[in-house]
Design a protein around this motif. Structure first.
Motif, PDB file in Angstrom:
ATOM      1  N   TRP A 156      44.665  10.205   6.350  1.00 48.04           N
ATOM      2  CA  TRP A 156      43.319  10.664   6.672  1.00 48.04           C
ATOM      3  C   TRP A 156      42.762  10.014   7.939  1.00 48.04           C
ATOM      4  CZ3 TRP A 156      41.004  14.674   4.375  1.00 48.04           C
ATOM      5  CH2 TRP A 156      41.566  15.142   3.174  1.00 48.04           C
ATOM      6  N   VAL A 157      43.583   9.211   8.614  1.00 50.77           N
ATOM      7  CA  VAL A 157      43.104   8.434   9.760  1.00 50.77           C
ATOM      8  C   VAL A 157      43.801   8.858  11.043  1.00 50.77           C
ATOM      9  CG1 VAL A 157      42.739   6.119  10.686  1.00 50.77           C
ATOM     10  CG2 VAL A 157      42.662   6.488   8.208  1.00 50.77           C
ATOM     11  N   PHE A 158      43.013   9.026  12.112  1.00 51.28           N
ATOM     12  CA  PHE A 158      43.526   9.386  13.434  1.00 51.28           C
ATOM     13  C   PHE A 158      42.947   8.392  14.442  1.00 51.28           C
ATOM     14  CE2 PHE A 158      43.312  12.969  10.658  1.00 51.28           C
ATOM     15  CZ  PHE A 158      44.531  13.601  10.822  1.00 51.28           C
ATOM     16  N   LYS A 159      43.712   8.047  15.449  1.00 47.62           N
ATOM     17  CA  LYS A 159      43.317   6.964  16.346  1.00 47.62           C
ATOM     18  C   LYS A 159      43.267   7.445  17.787  1.00 47.62           C
ATOM     19  CE  LYS A 159      46.089   3.351  17.112  1.00 47.62           C
ATOM     20  NZ  LYS A 159      46.090   3.075  18.578  1.00 47.62           N
ATOM     21  N   LEU A 160      42.136   7.168  18.447  1.00 47.75           N
ATOM     22  CA  LEU A 160      41.969   7.582  19.840  1.00 47.75           C
ATOM     23  C   LEU A 160      42.567   6.605  20.847  1.00 47.75           C
ATOM     24  CD1 LEU A 160      40.663  10.283  20.671  1.00 47.75           C
ATOM     25  CD2 LEU A 160      40.007   9.557  18.378  1.00 47.75           C
ATOM     26  N   PRO A 161      42.355   5.289  20.710  1.00 46.96           N
ATOM     27  CA  PRO A 161      42.916   4.379  21.716  1.00 46.96           C
ATOM     28  C   PRO A 161      44.441   4.354  21.684  1.00 46.96           C
ATOM     29  CG  PRO A 161      41.139   3.312  20.501  1.00 46.96           C
ATOM     30  CD  PRO A 161      41.476   4.581  19.770  1.00 46.96           C
ATOM     31  N   GLN A 162      45.005   4.040  22.808  1.00 45.13           N
ATOM     32  CA  GLN A 162      46.444   3.913  22.923  1.00 45.13           C
ATOM     33  C   GLN A 162      46.952   2.790  22.016  1.00 45.13           C
ATOM     34  OE1 GLN A 162      44.139   3.689  25.249  1.00 45.13           O
ATOM     35  NE2 GLN A 162      44.619   4.912  27.044  1.00 45.13           N
ATOM     36  N   ASN A 163      48.156   2.953  21.479  1.00 38.75           N
ATOM     37  CA  ASN A 163      48.776   1.870  20.724  1.00 38.75           C
ATOM     38  C   ASN A 163      49.005   0.667  21.633  1.00 38.75           C
ATOM     39  OD1 ASN A 163      48.895   3.058  18.207  1.00 38.75           O
ATOM     40  ND2 ASN A 163      50.984   3.818  18.458  1.00 38.75           N
ATOM     41  N   ASP A 164      48.977  -0.511  21.037  1.00 41.33           N
ATOM     42  CA  ASP A 164      49.236  -1.717  21.810  1.00 41.33           C
ATOM     43  C   ASP A 164      50.610  -1.665  22.470  1.00 41.33           C
ATOM     44  OD1 ASP A 164      46.786  -2.605  20.941  1.00 41.33           O
ATOM     45  OD2 ASP A 164      47.604  -3.772  19.276  1.00 41.33           O
ATOM     46  N   ALA A 165      51.556  -0.999  21.821  1.00 41.42           N
ATOM     47  CA  ALA A 165      52.900  -0.887  22.401  1.00 41.42           C
ATOM     48  C   ALA A 165      52.874  -0.129  23.721  1.00 41.42           C
ATOM     49  CB  ALA A 165      53.839  -0.191  21.414  1.00 41.42           C
ATOM     50  N   HIS A 166      52.051   0.944  23.807  1.00 42.62           N
ATOM     51  CA  HIS A 166      51.936   1.673  25.066  1.00 42.62           C
ATOM     52  C   HIS A 166      51.447   0.745  26.176  1.00 42.62           C
ATOM     53  CE1 HIS A 166      51.538   5.543  22.638  1.00 42.62           C
ATOM     54  NE2 HIS A 166      52.503   5.787  23.494  1.00 42.62           N
ATOM     55  N   MET A 167      50.411  -0.017  25.862  1.00 44.22           N
ATOM     56  CA  MET A 167      49.799  -0.885  26.857  1.00 44.22           C
ATOM     57  C   MET A 167      50.695  -2.078  27.194  1.00 44.22           C
ATOM     58  SD  MET A 167      47.223   0.714  27.706  1.00 44.22           S
ATOM     59  CE  MET A 167      45.634   1.466  27.437  1.00 44.22           C
ATOM     60  N   ALA A 168      51.333  -2.637  26.179  1.00 41.52           N
ATOM     61  CA  ALA A 168      52.212  -3.785  26.423  1.00 41.52           C
ATOM     62  C   ALA A 168      53.419  -3.390  27.271  1.00 41.52           C
ATOM     63  CB  ALA A 168      52.667  -4.386  25.103  1.00 41.52           C
ATOM     64  N   THR A 169      53.838  -2.135  27.159  1.00 35.86           N
ATOM     65  CA  THR A 169      54.985  -1.676  27.945  1.00 35.86           C
ATOM     66  C   THR A 169      54.680  -1.721  29.440  1.00 35.86           C
ATOM     67  OG1 THR A 169      55.743  -0.239  26.166  1.00 35.86           O
ATOM     68  CG2 THR A 169      56.552   0.254  28.366  1.00 35.86           C
ATOM     69  N   GLN A 181      53.340   8.069  27.712  1.00 33.69           N
ATOM     70  CA  GLN A 181      53.178   7.248  28.917  1.00 33.69           C
ATOM     71  C   GLN A 181      52.096   7.754  29.861  1.00 33.69           C
ATOM     72  OE1 GLN A 181      55.809   9.094  28.214  1.00 33.69           O
ATOM     73  NE2 GLN A 181      56.323  10.383  29.988  1.00 33.69           N
ATOM     74  N   ARG A 182      51.636   8.982  29.656  1.00 36.99           N
ATOM     75  CA  ARG A 182      50.556   9.518  30.491  1.00 36.99           C
ATOM     76  C   ARG A 182      49.195   8.915  30.119  1.00 36.99           C
ATOM     77  NH1 ARG A 182      52.005  15.754  29.383  1.00 36.99           N
ATOM     78  NH2 ARG A 182      52.416  14.793  27.329  1.00 36.99           N
ATOM     79  N   SER A 183      49.180   8.066  29.111  1.00 39.78           N
ATOM     80  CA  SER A 183      47.915   7.540  28.600  1.00 39.78           C
ATOM     81  C   SER A 183      47.542   6.178  29.159  1.00 39.78           C
ATOM     82  CB  SER A 183      47.986   7.418  27.070  1.00 39.78           C
ATOM     83  OG  SER A 183      48.891   6.386  26.681  1.00 39.78           O
ATOM     84  N   ARG A 184      48.356   5.613  30.075  1.00 44.06           N
ATOM     85  CA  ARG A 184      47.986   4.282  30.562  1.00 44.06           C
ATOM     86  C   ARG A 184      48.432   4.048  31.988  1.00 44.06           C
ATOM     87  NH1 ARG A 184      52.837   3.923  31.257  1.00 44.06           N
ATOM     88  NH2 ARG A 184      54.437   3.096  29.910  1.00 44.06           N
ATOM     89  N   VAL A 185      47.637   3.207  32.655  1.00 44.64           N
ATOM     90  CA  VAL A 185      47.942   2.723  34.006  1.00 44.64           C
ATOM     91  C   VAL A 185      47.571   1.236  34.024  1.00 44.64           C
ATOM     92  CG1 VAL A 185      47.491   4.953  35.101  1.00 44.64           C
ATOM     93  CG2 VAL A 185      45.635   3.303  34.876  1.00 44.64           C
ATOM     94  N   THR A 195      39.405  -1.351  39.067  1.00 45.32           N
ATOM     95  CA  THR A 195      40.054  -0.517  40.076  1.00 45.32           C
ATOM     96  C   THR A 195      41.482  -0.181  39.643  1.00 45.32           C
ATOM     97  OG1 THR A 195      40.967  -2.347  41.386  1.00 45.32           O
ATOM     98  CG2 THR A 195      38.692  -1.663  41.870  1.00 45.32           C
ATOM     99  N   TYR A 196      42.004   0.900  40.198  1.00 51.45           N
ATOM    100  CA  TYR A 196      43.380   1.318  39.928  1.00 51.45           C
ATOM    101  C   TYR A 196      44.340   0.437  40.694  1.00 51.45           C
ATOM    102  CZ  TYR A 196      47.635   4.142  40.333  1.00 51.45           C
ATOM    103  OH  TYR A 196      48.937   4.558  40.337  1.00 51.45           O
ATOM    104  N   ALA A 197      45.454   0.043  40.006  1.00 50.42           N
ATOM    105  CA  ALA A 197      46.427  -0.831  40.647  1.00 50.42           C
ATOM    106  C   ALA A 197      47.853  -0.287  40.638  1.00 50.42           C
ATOM    107  CB  ALA A 197      46.428  -2.222  39.970  1.00 50.42           C
ATOM    108  N   TYR A 198      48.232   0.451  39.569  1.00 46.81           N
ATOM    109  CA  TYR A 198      49.677   0.621  39.365  1.00 46.81           C
ATOM    110  C   TYR A 198      49.923   1.677  38.301  1.00 46.81           C
ATOM    111  CZ  TYR A 198      54.341  -1.360  37.954  1.00 46.81           C
ATOM    112  OH  TYR A 198      55.663  -1.594  37.656  1.00 46.81           O
ATOM    113  N   GLY A 199      50.958   2.511  38.498  1.00 52.17           N
ATOM    114  CA  GLY A 199      51.398   3.430  37.461  1.00 52.17           C
ATOM    115  C   GLY A 199      50.632   4.738  37.455  1.00 52.17           C
ATOM    116  N   GLY A 200      51.111   5.645  36.593  1.00 54.07           N
ATOM    117  CA  GLY A 200      50.446   6.918  36.425  1.00 54.07           C
ATOM    118  C   GLY A 200      50.753   7.919  37.500  1.00 54.07           C
TER     119      GLY A 200
END
Length: 405
Positions: free
Chosen positions: A152-165, A386-390, A400-405
């Motif tokens: 019953w639960v859905f999550k909007l923020p990116q998983n920590d794994a996405h960000m840690a990558t 991977q389109r969810s983080r920079v 400011t933007y630095a890297y990725g995406g």
């Protein structure tokens, strides 16, 4: 920050006319500090919200609420009533709020909370009430491993794994060989530690220290002295909102000269205000919306992220966009995408409608929101890739933007 108007306000003449037409007029309740009811009494769809507008996570909840006050009044031709409650950054309050929303207000879905401990505390509540929860908290543990409660639960923020990558990729690309870790002594910090420590090892980055602190601590001198004794190339602070400033400020005051990284949990204006010059130069992973104006034109999320940034800044001023405002707008977009399907199965206010809404959310495909492109399924209630983080960097007291995406 300016006080935003409720989503819908009835005029005195409207109320007089309603009294002439109906024998009983449902009361409209607008709480001053704890609750805000933002719609007309005739609303057919009810969305409940429990977020942190006071307490340690208030900086997060404030921008979430700002975005919510921009949510449209209708979805799929149906009027929508939004009820916003403050959990004061406390799990007990979050449970009390959501029990009220589901048992008394009979909402069709709940959005929130902002923090991982509060979200984990709600798993039993929403599953017992058969009511979808669209959480704005970050940890993957809220939706993994999938089971009957988390269904019953859905999550909007990116998983920590996405960000840690992307964060560890940035470290490796910039020659970081040793790193120290200091994070919250709760589910947020532990989730980051699990993901970061695994990825650091894979990238041959040695973790030389691992420390914890509480969100309401006023000193981390002991932990920072231990970290500095290892002389790391970089330090990662796994915390969120203004409490994330404390370790970084202490590092700067103690003369640390290495690189400092933070997580996506810092992307609030209050973090910049409280941190000031001591957070200048910080690197952090973030969702595309936070730096939408500077994204490469090739970024697949840029158009939607920029559209929302312009809408948000038109209401709250230039350079006010945050990670948490974008997540809150993503929650609206998810609901707006799923509700038309749910309406085919039942009327709002019924378990049939809520069950169909849960199913429609779970089957979201190729929905571009300000923070990425969502493709959910029965085992993935985040749906981001991977389109969810920079990577971002704080320059001139701005994100400011630095890297990725």
């Amino acid at each position: 920050m300016r006080n935003a108007a409720p989503v819908s306000i009835l005029s005195i003449m409207d109320l007089i006319q309603m009294k002439k037409t109906f024998k009983h007029v449902a009361p409209i309740v607008c709480g001053v500090s704890l609750a805000l009811c933002c719609a007309s009494a005739s609303a057919q769809i009810k969305i409940g919200v429990s977020i942190s507008t006071t307490g340690p996570a208030a900086a997060i909840g404030a921008s979430s609420k700002n975005a919510m006050l921009l949510w449209p009044k209708e979805i799929a031709g149906q009027k929508v009533e939004y009820t916003i409650l403050d959990d004061a950054s406390d799990p007990t309050n979050a449970v009390r709020n959501v029990r009220k929303l589901t048992a008394e207000e009979h909402v069709d879905a709940v959005v929130g909370p902002n923090t991982t401990p509060n979200a984990l505390a709600l798993l039993d509540v929403v599953s017992e009430a058969s009511t979808p929860l669209l959480t704005l908290a970050a940890s993957a543990s809220i939706v993994e491993p999938m089971d009957a409660k988390r269904a019953w639960v859905f999550k909007l923020p990116q998983n920590d794994a996405h960000m840690a990558t992307i964060l560890t990729q940035h470290m490796a690309d910039n020659g970081i060989k040793t790193v120290a870790f200091i994070g919250f002594s709760d589910a947020y910090g532990e989730s980051w530690w699990r993901e970061f420590s695994k990825l650091a090892e894979l990238r041959k980055i040695k973790v030389v220290a691992s420390e914890r602190y509480a969100r309401n601590d006023t000193s981390v001198t002991g932990q920072i002295l231990k970290i500095m004794s290892t002389n790391p190339d970089a330090v990662l602070v796994a915390a969120s909102a203004t409490p994330a400033v404390l370790p970084q400020r202490t590092l700067v005051e103690r003369g640390y000269k290495g690189r400092i990284y933070q997580t996506h949990g810092i992307a609030t204006l209050d973090f910049l205000r409280v941190g000031g010059k001591e957070v200048e130069g910080t690197f952090f992973p973030t969702g595309p919306a936070v730096v939408a104006k500077q994204l490469p034109d090739s970024n697949p999320v840029k158009k939607v992220a920029l559209d929302f940034t312009q809408r948000y800044e038109a209401a709250y001023g230039a350079n006010t966009m945050t990670q948490f405002a974008a997540d809150a707008w993503g929650a609206y977009m998810l609901l707006a995408n799923a509700i038309p399907q749910a309406l085919k199965a039942g009327k709002p206010g019924t378990v049939q409608f809520r069950t169909a809404l849960r199913s429609a959310l779970e089957n979201t495909k190729n929905l571009t929101v300000p923070q990425g492109v969502i493709n959910m399924n029965a085992t993935d209630h985040v749906g981001l890739d991977q389109r969810s983080r920079v990577m971002g960097k704080i320059i001139g007291n701005k994100f400011t933007y630095a890297y990725g995406g």
